[in-house]
Design a protein around this motif. Structure first.
Motif: not given
Length: 130
Positions: A40-55
């Motif tokens: 969600a963060t990378m999509k919002k900040k960089l408009d970049k798609d990631y697979r599900p990934f949480v820390i």
């Protein structure tokens, strides 16, 4: 020495697996203080798609207290991060920081047994999750 403790599990519901990890952490005395949703963060900040990934920022208060009592600057290395990320294959990798490696550079002999104990607990957490 590796800086993480990891394993890969078969494809399954990501959120259900995350809950299994949270429960395994609780079993070993950890609570989750923070959760960062990388996708969600990378999509919002960089408009970049990631697979599900949480820390998950996990903390075992008993060990955190012991470590901070030896050296308050160790706070820079807390909490212990545990991540889950979906791989291209659909499998999911569970990865936790390796405290022995992370804290080795500190050079304080009083920290090593604490790091070893936390490492053992995190290895159990990773090992519990299927």
């Amino acid at each position: 020495m590796a800086y993480h403790i990891s394993k890969t599990v078969e494809k399954q519901d990501f959120d259900q697996l995350k809950e299994k990890v949270v429960e395994a952490l609780k079993t070993e005395g950890f609570g989750v203080l923070t959760e960062i949703d990388i996708k969600a963060t990378m999509k919002k900040k960089l408009d970049k798609d990631y697979r599900p990934f949480v820390i998950l920022g996990a903390c075992n208060p008993v060990f955190a207290d012991k470590v901070l009592s030896v050296d308050p600057h160790m706070s820079a290395l807390l909490p212990c991060n545990v991540s889950l990320r979906e791989l291209e294959s659909g499998k999911i990798e569970i990865s936790a920081i390796e405290p022995i490696t992370a804290m080795a550079g500190v050079g304080n002999v009083d920290i090593k047994p604490l790091a070893t104990a936390v490492s053992e607990k995190l290895a159990k957490v990773v090992g519990m999750v299927e």
